[in-house]
Design a protein around this motif. Sequence first.
Motif, PDB file in Angstrom:
ATOM      1  N   ASN A 211     -16.246  -9.619  72.374  1.00  0.00           N
ATOM      2  CA  ASN A 211     -16.353  -8.620  71.313  1.00  0.00           C
ATOM      3  C   ASN A 211     -16.748  -7.256  71.883  1.00  0.00           C
ATOM      4  OD1 ASN A 211     -18.601  -7.317  69.351  1.00  0.00           O
ATOM      5  ND2 ASN A 211     -16.830  -7.993  68.173  1.00  0.00           N
ATOM      6  N   THR A 212     -17.657  -7.287  72.848  1.00  0.00           N
ATOM      7  CA  THR A 212     -18.071  -6.031  73.485  1.00  0.00           C
ATOM      8  C   THR A 212     -16.895  -5.380  74.216  1.00  0.00           C
ATOM      9  OG1 THR A 212     -20.346  -6.759  73.715  1.00  0.00           O
ATOM     10  CG2 THR A 212     -19.625  -5.026  75.207  1.00  0.00           C
ATOM     11  N   ALA A 213     -16.133  -6.183  74.905  1.00  0.00           N
ATOM     12  CA  ALA A 213     -14.974  -5.643  75.625  1.00  0.00           C
ATOM     13  C   ALA A 213     -14.021  -4.950  74.654  1.00  0.00           C
ATOM     14  CB  ALA A 213     -14.267  -6.768  76.389  1.00  0.00           C
ATOM     15  N   ALA A 214     -13.826  -5.563  73.498  1.00  0.00           N
ATOM     16  CA  ALA A 214     -12.936  -4.962  72.490  1.00  0.00           C
ATOM     17  C   ALA A 214     -13.502  -3.632  71.997  1.00  0.00           C
ATOM     18  CB  ALA A 214     -12.749  -5.927  71.331  1.00  0.00           C
ATOM     19  N   ARG A 215     -14.817  -3.596  71.798  1.00  0.00           N
ATOM     20  CA  ARG A 215     -15.436  -2.344  71.339  1.00  0.00           C
ATOM     21  C   ARG A 215     -15.295  -1.244  72.390  1.00  0.00           C
ATOM     22  NH1 ARG A 215     -20.787  -3.637  67.847  1.00  0.00           N
ATOM     23  NH2 ARG A 215     -20.276  -5.746  67.160  1.00  0.00           N
ATOM     24  N   LEU A 216     -15.553  -1.616  73.646  1.00  0.00           N
ATOM     25  CA  LEU A 216     -15.474  -0.610  74.714  1.00  0.00           C
ATOM     26  C   LEU A 216     -14.050  -0.098  74.856  1.00  0.00           C
ATOM     27  CD1 LEU A 216     -17.857  -2.204  77.392  1.00  0.00           C
ATOM     28  CD2 LEU A 216     -18.370  -0.347  75.795  1.00  0.00           C
TER      29      LEU A 216
ATOM     30  N   VAL B 272     -35.995  -1.489  75.667  1.00  0.00           N
ATOM     31  CA  VAL B 272     -34.802  -1.463  74.818  1.00  0.00           C
ATOM     32  C   VAL B 272     -33.556  -1.692  75.670  1.00  0.00           C
ATOM     33  CG1 VAL B 272     -33.364  -0.011  73.347  1.00  0.00           C
ATOM     34  CG2 VAL B 272     -35.863   0.070  73.120  1.00  0.00           C
ATOM     35  N   ALA B 273     -33.496  -0.983  76.799  1.00  0.00           N
ATOM     36  CA  ALA B 273     -32.304  -1.067  77.650  1.00  0.00           C
ATOM     37  C   ALA B 273     -32.127  -2.481  78.194  1.00  0.00           C
ATOM     38  CB  ALA B 273     -32.409  -0.072  78.804  1.00  0.00           C
ATOM     39  N   GLU B 274     -33.205  -3.105  78.642  1.00  0.00           N
ATOM     40  CA  GLU B 274     -33.071  -4.449  79.217  1.00  0.00           C
ATOM     41  C   GLU B 274     -32.649  -5.468  78.163  1.00  0.00           C
ATOM     42  OE1 GLU B 274     -35.842  -5.481  82.156  1.00  0.00           O
ATOM     43  OE2 GLU B 274     -35.321  -7.600  82.173  1.00  0.00           O
ATOM     44  N   GLY B 275     -33.271  -5.384  76.977  1.00  0.00           N
ATOM     45  CA  GLY B 275     -32.927  -6.335  75.915  1.00  0.00           C
ATOM     46  C   GLY B 275     -31.476  -6.214  75.484  1.00  0.00           C
ATOM     47  N   THR B 276     -30.923  -5.016  75.575  1.00  0.00           N
ATOM     48  CA  THR B 276     -29.551  -4.776  75.114  1.00  0.00           C
ATOM     49  C   THR B 276     -28.531  -5.086  76.209  1.00  0.00           C
ATOM     50  OG1 THR B 276     -30.460  -2.955  73.806  1.00  0.00           O
ATOM     51  CG2 THR B 276     -28.056  -3.072  74.003  1.00  0.00           C
ATOM     52  N   ALA B 277     -28.788  -4.528  77.404  1.00  0.00           N
ATOM     53  CA  ALA B 277     -27.788  -4.611  78.475  1.00  0.00           C
ATOM     54  C   ALA B 277     -27.539  -6.043  78.916  1.00  0.00           C
ATOM     55  CB  ALA B 277     -28.223  -3.775  79.677  1.00  0.00           C
ATOM     56  N   PHE B 278     -28.577  -6.884  78.805  1.00  0.00           N
ATOM     57  CA  PHE B 278     -28.434  -8.236  79.348  1.00  0.00           C
ATOM     58  C   PHE B 278     -28.069  -9.268  78.287  1.00  0.00           C
ATOM     59  CE2 PHE B 278     -30.421  -5.850  82.631  1.00  0.00           C
ATOM     60  CZ  PHE B 278     -29.773  -6.313  83.767  1.00  0.00           C
ATOM     61  N   LYS B 279     -27.619  -8.793  77.137  1.00  0.00           N
ATOM     62  CA  LYS B 279     -27.001  -9.717  76.174  1.00  0.00           C
ATOM     63  C   LYS B 279     -25.687  -9.095  75.729  1.00  0.00           C
ATOM     64  CE  LYS B 279     -27.882 -13.750  74.212  1.00  0.00           C
ATOM     65  NZ  LYS B 279     -29.018 -14.550  73.789  1.00  0.00           N
ATOM     66  N   ASN B 280     -25.009  -8.460  76.695  1.00  0.00           N
ATOM     67  CA  ASN B 280     -23.703  -7.859  76.430  1.00  0.00           C
ATOM     68  C   ASN B 280     -23.714  -6.816  75.328  1.00  0.00           C
ATOM     69  OD1 ASN B 280     -21.480  -8.895  78.135  1.00  0.00           O
ATOM     70  ND2 ASN B 280     -22.383 -10.846  77.554  1.00  0.00           N
TER      71      ASN B 280
ATOM     72  N   VAL C 247     -25.786   0.957  81.359  1.00  0.00           N
ATOM     73  CA  VAL C 247     -25.547   1.935  80.290  1.00  0.00           C
ATOM     74  C   VAL C 247     -24.052   2.071  80.003  1.00  0.00           C
ATOM     75  CG1 VAL C 247     -25.830   4.374  79.663  1.00  0.00           C
ATOM     76  CG2 VAL C 247     -27.631   3.191  80.954  1.00  0.00           C
ATOM     77  N   SER C 248     -23.671   2.066  78.740  1.00  0.00           N
ATOM     78  CA  SER C 248     -22.260   2.145  78.371  1.00  0.00           C
ATOM     79  C   SER C 248     -21.769   3.580  78.282  1.00  0.00           C
ATOM     80  CB  SER C 248     -22.037   1.453  77.020  1.00  0.00           C
ATOM     81  OG  SER C 248     -22.759   0.247  76.926  1.00  0.00           O
ATOM     82  N   TYR C 249     -22.523   4.436  77.593  1.00  0.00           N
ATOM     83  CA  TYR C 249     -22.084   5.824  77.364  1.00  0.00           C
ATOM     84  C   TYR C 249     -23.264   6.774  77.469  1.00  0.00           C
ATOM     85  CZ  TYR C 249     -18.068   3.509  75.154  1.00  0.00           C
ATOM     86  OH  TYR C 249     -16.982   2.723  74.912  1.00  0.00           O
TER      87      TYR C 249
ATOM     88  N   PHE D 164     -14.079 -24.018  71.304  1.00  0.00           N
ATOM     89  CA  PHE D 164     -15.334 -23.293  71.123  1.00  0.00           C
ATOM     90  C   PHE D 164     -15.527 -22.343  72.305  1.00  0.00           C
ATOM     91  CE2 PHE D 164     -19.873 -22.578  71.381  1.00  0.00           C
ATOM     92  CZ  PHE D 164     -20.192 -22.343  70.064  1.00  0.00           C
ATOM     93  N   HIS D 165     -16.037 -21.141  72.006  1.00  0.00           N
ATOM     94  CA  HIS D 165     -16.240 -20.165  73.079  1.00  0.00           C
ATOM     95  C   HIS D 165     -17.717 -19.858  73.261  1.00  0.00           C
ATOM     96  CE1 HIS D 165     -12.047 -19.280  73.786  1.00  0.00           C
ATOM     97  NE2 HIS D 165     -11.861 -19.272  72.471  1.00  0.00           N
ATOM     98  N   TRP D 166     -18.095 -19.600  74.486  1.00  0.00           N
ATOM     99  CA  TRP D 166     -19.485 -19.269  74.825  1.00  0.00           C
ATOM    100  C   TRP D 166     -19.645 -17.809  75.196  1.00  0.00           C
ATOM    101  CZ3 TRP D 166     -23.082 -22.881  73.888  1.00  0.00           C
ATOM    102  CH2 TRP D 166     -22.659 -24.214  73.816  1.00  0.00           C
ATOM    103  N   ASP D 167     -18.584 -17.034  75.020  1.00  0.00           N
ATOM    104  CA  ASP D 167     -18.638 -15.637  75.432  1.00  0.00           C
ATOM    105  C   ASP D 167     -18.156 -14.724  74.305  1.00  0.00           C
ATOM    106  OD1 ASP D 167     -16.033 -16.450  75.480  1.00  0.00           O
ATOM    107  OD2 ASP D 167     -15.540 -15.504  77.394  1.00  0.00           O
ATOM    108  N   THR D 168     -18.504 -15.095  73.082  1.00  0.00           N
ATOM    109  CA  THR D 168     -18.048 -14.293  71.932  1.00  0.00           C
ATOM    110  C   THR D 168     -18.602 -12.871  72.019  1.00  0.00           C
ATOM    111  OG1 THR D 168     -19.899 -15.156  70.658  1.00  0.00           O
ATOM    112  CG2 THR D 168     -17.780 -16.228  70.361  1.00  0.00           C
ATOM    113  N   LEU D 169     -19.852 -12.742  72.432  1.00  0.00           N
ATOM    114  CA  LEU D 169     -20.439 -11.405  72.531  1.00  0.00           C
ATOM    115  C   LEU D 169     -19.708 -10.581  73.590  1.00  0.00           C
ATOM    116  CD1 LEU D 169     -24.259 -12.253  72.369  1.00  0.00           C
ATOM    117  CD2 LEU D 169     -22.881 -11.183  70.573  1.00  0.00           C
TER     118      LEU D 169
END
Lengths: 550, 550
Positions: free
Chosen positions: B13-18, B171-179, B203-205, B5-10
């Motif tokens: 997944n984010t790393a793959a997207r980036l 918006v930025a805080e809710g997004t950035a701090f859940k990967n 910020v990603s992009y 089981f993994h605890w870092d799926t997000l």
Amino acid sequence: MSPDFHWDTLARNTAARLKRGASHANGKVVAAENIAALLHAVIESGDRVCVEGNNQKHADFLATALSKMDANLVHDLHIIQSNLALAAHLDVFERGVASRLDFCYSGDQGVRLARLIKAGKINVGAIHTYLELYGRYFMDLTPRVSLIAAQSADANGNLYTGPNTEDTPAVAEGTAFKNGIIIAQVNEIVDTVPRVDVPGDWVSYVVQAPKPHYIEPIFTRDPAQITETQILMAMMVIKGLYAPYGVTRLNHGIGFDTAAIELILPTYAESLGLRGKICNYMTVNPCPTLIPAIESGFVKGIHCAGSELGMEEYVRARPDVFFNGPDGSMRSNRVFCQIAGHYSDLFIGSTLQVDTQGNSSTATLNRITGFGGAPNFGSESRARRHVSYPWLKAGQEAAQATGATMPRGRKLVVQMVESFREKMSPTFTEKLDAWQLMEDLSLELPPVMVYGDDVTQIVTEEGIAHLHKCSNPQEREQAVRGVAGFTAVGLKRDQRVVDNLRDRGVIQRPEDIGVDVSLATRDLLAAKSMKDLVRWSGNLYQPPNRFRNW
Amino acid sequence: MSPDFHWDTLARNTAARLKRGASHANGKVVAAENIAALLHAVIESGDRVCVEGNNQKHADFLATALSKMDANLVHDLHIIQSNLALAAHLDVFERGVASRLDFCYSGDQGVRLARLIKAGKINVGAIHTYLELYGRYFMDLTPRVSLIAAQSADANGNLYTGPNTEDTPAVAEGTAFKNGIIIAQVNEIVDTVPRVDVPGDWVSYVVQAPKPHYIEPIFTRDPAQITETQILMAMMVIKGLYAPYGVTRLNHGIGFDTAAIELILPTYAESLGLRGKICNYMTVNPCPTLIPAIESGFVKGIHCAGSELGMEEYVRARPDVFFNGPDGSMRSNRVFCQIAGHYSDLFIGSTLQVDTQGNSSTATLNRITGFGGAPNFGSESRARRHVSYPWLKAGQEAAQATGATMPRGRKLVVQMVESFREKMSPTFTEKLDAWQLMEDLSLELPPVMVYGDDVTQIVTEEGIAHLHKCSNPQEREQAVRGVAGFTAVGLKRDQRVVDNLRDRGVIQRPEDIGVDVSLATRDLLAAKSMKDLVRWSGNLYQPPNRFRNW
């Protein structure tokens, strides 16, 4: 306006202060030994000063320096501060540097605070809940100078808070955008901060404190101290409230009562098939007693107001659950946690006193503790408009009882108390001590923590009283007496009315909801000790020394 | 949990997207022509996507790009967005890219929104007020990808919003701090941003849009359109409410009714000696009609949820009044403005329909508009604990009427309406259209904007009805009918009861509070035109072209 009227008095005054401060700083960086000189250069008599006193993290080095200022030079400061927790927070008044106070919570300093008020050393503006004090930072209580705390800073003033972000963003924004001065104490000054929690251009000065900032582990409860009565009540909460209402989004208060709920999720709730159906999202600090429920797949997401000492590595290893930053550590934020919790479906917490209408208070005589966040979590969210099953169900039940014609949802606000507290002191009372406190301290209102008309249920070892299903104050009174056990309040019940309330489901005994009292033993706890919690965490949780007995 | 089981799926997944996104970006900087490729690289079907649609500022370039995505590749997005204002915000559903929606406000898109819902193209989760939607960003509606808008960015992703900060920090805080992934459209990419509103490591992009982001001037009201009836009502509000309650901290809704109040502060309120005694602190956008009151020394401090087109230079020149940053321009913040306003002492706003219990709604048939911030400003703040004179007075009056035994303060929530709206459509109704809308759109509750039991006063051209002084629903009904003028609701009044309510001060006519109706002319307006507002501002205010007729 006269032609020589100015609209930038704050900006010009700030520029003058920063000019005076410049000789005590190297750019933005101030040496610890220069802090007294800096404070005398940039703080003026009468200033509103926010000392970052969070629920946990404290700007202790700066608070001490402030309290030691020369009261002949600087006096009558107006302190606007969430939490008073350290001696220095009151020394500043005792020494005559400050004279006015607006705050949220005082905890252990409550007795001394009451004494200083009576002695005329402190003029209290008001006692607030967290969000309302933050709100006033942007209205009539904007800080002129803020003394805040962070983990690290770079030379440009960029701040990294690590997991204890807490109030910092609210304080910093309220100050920086009204030409205020921000002085941050940090544990270390580094070349590059791991992430930016407060941008450097908001911050005036940073100072590396001689010791890391003070931090208090207030959310840690040792499972070894949980009683079988608490386990029985926790079973009633799960079977009688979480399950039938389908509560997936909620907030737990601090205490052994709610810790008991957390610790029987992986056992009792699991046996009822409730995994995935209750307690999916919580707004609460990373309480160690949540570890077994997280590891068992009960709790999917937690947003935290602050962190908890020893939980840092565990939280870091569970980014799917917590709100961690790009650096890997959590960002807590009391503002967003309070907002999320206010609009969640259920709050459950404990209290010290409950009256016959369900009003409750933690105020006791000769002590001013304040409210913290409980009134916000534990009140009906009348600005809420989004619908969820528990909210709609509770609203329908309430409307049925009162005959209200406009349908509306209702937040579940639950008070979980044993009928007697320590030393056989009754929890239930005909009249709250808060009334006497109001008299003694000349307050305008009795300091009530959670108002009875916001409460939907009271849970005791005797059962659940669904106050929102009562049609009038008389019924409500009997519903409270009906679960008040052998206290004087409980003994004064009208048994016929109480029986009728039970027939109507307003009062529920354990057997009415299928709770087997004989199962209420410590065997039900997923973790029975601190060591068990460490084991559940895969040794990631590192309890503070005072909680270790191995 | 199983050992794999993994605890870092997000995070994984984010790393793959980036990684997929990297080939379409130069570091964090994306060229406008690559935006489609980038979105297809980093957005996955089923994602929760927050499109920054504020009350005013819009990430229009990104919203359009999102709506044009290939629905065969990416579909069933869940859009979580404050405001739906642009065609692209609904195109994304019509084209099958998104299928689920949680939002706050739709305004002009309300009719098309209702049509798409009925056509099964949009599955609406819920309609929210601002704070509760932000709260859910930290609970059960955390964004996976957020498309936001700012004024400028540097190559590291640091964002500068200028005065239209609005929802961006939440918006930025809710997004950035859940990967989550944050893509910001900016008007320009610069070497160094004037100040940091969102730190670059969140910020990603960033992408420079071909045109500056869309922005809507929704708080501008031309004084030329204010009627004498509105001036009469404004006089009643000042003399009958602001003065006796001593209202210093308040929020004004949008509209000509409240604009009239603002424009007679320097004349009528001044003549009553009220300068410094009322309207000191406001939580409201920088409405141009506030300029004369600010210049006359009425309003000392204003915190804004957003900015207003044309007010930038005026606000910049008034840093003592507004919350301006170290760069000189304002930082608005809808979260803190909503919090401050919720805990202030009075909200006053207009509405389209009021029923006989004082419930009000802006919902009209075949149109879903949502709530915005009004329910939050316009509801009793039950988590409030700090005392002020108006709050205590209103609470005492309410308790006297209902016989409540636990003293508590009360927020003043005022609805200011003429008995008839445009085209002689009555404002007062026996039953709100909201009930029919509930049926038509299968909502669980009628979409009520402000609930009657939160309202303390209704002000019409006929007088003030103090609803909080009514003892029961029957009295409340007659109090509403008693100020409902010649509408059918008003004509059905029981004159004896209404006379009795007037004797008790529950209803007040202009003459009862010493308001001279003959003074209610446009001569009382401190500014009678847009040009007057510009003159008051010392030519700092620059109205958008559509408001200029010179």
